[in-house]
Design a protein around this motif. Structure first.
Motif, PDB file in Angstrom:
ATOM      1  N   SER A  53     -11.374   1.607   2.917  1.00 13.67           N
ATOM      2  CA  SER A  53     -11.134   0.959   4.206  1.00 13.67           C
ATOM      3  C   SER A  53     -10.645  -0.472   4.038  1.00 13.67           C
ATOM      4  O   SER A  53     -10.108  -1.057   4.975  1.00 13.67           O
ATOM      5  CB  SER A  53     -12.387   1.012   5.075  1.00 13.67           C
ATOM      6  N   ARG A  54     -10.822  -1.047   2.834  1.00 10.65           N
ATOM      7  CA  ARG A  54     -10.304  -2.405   2.614  1.00 10.65           C
ATOM      8  C   ARG A  54      -8.808  -2.407   2.346  1.00 10.65           C
ATOM      9  O   ARG A  54      -8.145  -3.424   2.520  1.00 10.65           O
ATOM     10  CB  ARG A  54     -11.043  -3.054   1.440  1.00 10.65           C
ATOM     11  N   CYS A  55      -8.263  -1.261   1.882  1.00 11.32           N
ATOM     12  CA  CYS A  55      -6.840  -1.214   1.548  1.00 11.32           C
ATOM     13  C   CYS A  55      -5.995  -1.177   2.817  1.00 11.32           C
ATOM     14  O   CYS A  55      -6.389  -0.574   3.812  1.00 11.32           O
ATOM     15  CB  CYS A  55      -6.526   0.028   0.723  1.00 11.32           C
ATOM     16  N   ALA A  56      -4.826  -1.794   2.747  1.00  8.95           N
ATOM     17  CA  ALA A  56      -3.923  -1.808   3.891  1.00  8.95           C
ATOM     18  C   ALA A  56      -3.385  -0.413   4.145  1.00  8.95           C
ATOM     19  O   ALA A  56      -3.129   0.331   3.189  1.00  8.95           O
ATOM     20  CB  ALA A  56      -2.774  -2.779   3.623  1.00  8.95           C
ATOM     21  N   LYS A  57      -3.226  -0.100   5.428  1.00  2.38           N
ATOM     22  CA  LYS A  57      -2.763   1.245   5.784  1.00  2.38           C
ATOM     23  C   LYS A  57      -1.367   1.500   5.239  1.00  2.38           C
ATOM     24  O   LYS A  57      -0.504   0.630   5.315  1.00  2.38           O
ATOM     25  CB  LYS A  57      -2.788   1.423   7.292  1.00  2.38           C
ATOM     26  N   GLY A  58      -1.177   2.688   4.685  1.00  4.34           N
ATOM     27  CA  GLY A  58       0.138   3.067   4.183  1.00  4.34           C
ATOM     28  C   GLY A  58       0.444   2.552   2.794  1.00  4.34           C
ATOM     29  O   GLY A  58       1.502   2.824   2.256  1.00  4.34           O
ATOM     30  N   SER A  59      -0.485   1.772   2.212  1.00  7.56           N
ATOM     31  CA  SER A  59      -0.211   1.215   0.891  1.00  7.56           C
ATOM     32  C   SER A  59      -0.506   2.223  -0.211  1.00  7.56           C
ATOM     33  O   SER A  59      -1.212   3.203  -0.002  1.00  7.56           O
ATOM     34  CB  SER A  59      -1.059  -0.036   0.670  1.00  7.56           C
ATOM     35  N   LYS A  60       0.043   1.943  -1.392  1.00  9.93           N
ATOM     36  CA  LYS A  60      -0.169   2.849  -2.515  1.00  9.93           C
ATOM     37  C   LYS A  60      -1.621   2.822  -2.966  1.00  9.93           C
ATOM     38  O   LYS A  60      -2.184   3.828  -3.371  1.00  9.93           O
ATOM     39  CB  LYS A  60       0.741   2.449  -3.678  1.00  9.93           C
TER      40      LYS A  60
END
Ligand SMILES: [Zn+2]
Length: 371
Positions: A190-197
């Protein structure tokens, strides 16, 4: 939804209409039997919903849902659209999707079966790879010496089950053990940006953890079910309405973690394979009744021992329940021995499973939650 399909046959025909429609080019690429298999699965979902409505199943009726794009993870072929290599270690999919040839890894030897025994082939995508499932028409029968014993199981949360001999099996609580790492992986995702690898990577990591948990739970249940079947000729268990019990939010996690449904499914299966009788007993009154004299002794969830004021019989609460289940199970078995009024839970004719329904489902649920 527009009401054109009245039965499964209509839906089947509609797949042909769709394949001629240029708006859905992928439908015509798919093998025609795979299209039909899809239609069958869709109809199974629709008719289950209507069946639930007709039978007035409490709460959610299971309105069919569309599959999400990322979950469109399985395709089912019938007897065409695929071919196995000579050595049966490679499978080729021959429709226009161009999947091509894949090497099969795994421990099962397909050379053991006739080619025409393979009725369905399903490609399933899991988070750790692509699986091919073969649905094989093969009757598995194993011989076992009779033990002369009958056994009943009371499924619970503090102990996974308590049998009628007073033996207890600890609940492995697999979810509780891996909860910490699961939560960590979830937070990372959930910390990762949406759509990122990185998000995609984190999703796979989380998925693998969940998959491992699933495998652990199944493995544990299968082994235990086999042990139980080996140890007794007649096995009775409480036919819990897990679907309704999960509605109790305080216990939902623990109940789902216990894996009762997986366990009882494998109990049924092994019963069939090894020729043992498996009886599902309706859960009503199993905790309240005194297994010694039959009088009702009310107790709350926190009362862990059964003490009967009528005959002064004292036992562990779960042991008392499993003795009741044994009595009821044997009674059901005797009553249905004449092959009348037997309800086959899985719809197969040679299944040694007897299921009885005595109370309405909603009242059974209420009682269960009170207990
Ligand atoms: Zn008593």
């Amino acid at each position: 939804m527009d009401g054109h399909a009245k039965n499964g046959y209509d839906l089947n025909k509609y797949t042909k209409v769709l394949s001629d429609n240029p708006a859905f080019p992928w439908v015509s690429k798919l093998n025609s039997s795979a299209r039909q298999a899809m239609a069958e699965r869709a109809w199974a979902a629709i008719s289950r919903f209507f069946e639930n409505c007709k039978n007035k199943v409490p709460f959610k009726k299971g309105f069919p849902r569309f599959r999400k794009l990322q979950n469109r993870a399985s395709v089912e072929y019938k007897q065409s659209g695929w071919s196995l290599s000579q050595c049966r270690q490679y499978i080729t999919f021959t429709d226009k999707f161009g999947i091509g040839t894949m090497k099969l890894r795994g421990t099962r030897d397909l050379n053991y079966y006739q080619l025409k025994q393979i009725k369905r082939v399903r490609i399933v995508r899991r988070v750790d790879g692509i699986y091919v499932q073969f649905c094989i028409d093969h009757e598995r029968k194993e011989q076992l010496e009779p033990t002369g014993k009958s056994l009943a199981l009371d499924l619970g949360l503090t102990h996974f089950y308590t049998d009628s001999d007073g033996n207890k099996v600890e609940n492995p609580r697999l979810l509780r053990k891996s909860e910490k790492t699961l939560k960590k992986a979830q937070r990372r995702l959930s910390r990762c940006a949406k759509g990122s690898k990185n998000r995609a990577k984190a999703r796979i990591r989380l998925g693998k953890k969940h998959l491992k948990l699933q495998h652990q739970r199944k493995d544990w249940c299968v082994k235990l079910a086999l042990c139980v079947i080996m140890s007794a000729d007649i096995v009775a268990y409480e036919d819990l309405q897990v679907r309704n019990m999960v509605r109790n939010h305080k216990l939902a996690k623990s109940i789902s973690d216990a894996g009762w449904s997986i366990f009882t499914q494998w109990l049924e299966y092994f019963g069939k394979v090894y020729g043992r009788v498996v009886v599902a007993v309706p859960p009503a009154y199993t905790t309240i009744d005194c297994s010694n004299c039959g009088q009702q002794v009310h107790k709350t969830l926190t009362t862990r021992t059964h003490h009967c004021p009528h005959c002064s019989y004292t036992a562990c609460r779960d042991w008392n329940a499993s003795r009741n289940i044994l009595n009821k199970g044997l009674e059901l078995f005797r009553n249905t021995d004449g092959q009348s009024g037997i309800y086959y839970a899985s719809g197969e004719s040679d299944l040694c499973l007897y299921k009885a329904t005595s109370t309405s489902k909603s009242s059974r649920r209420k009682r269960k939650i009170q207990q």
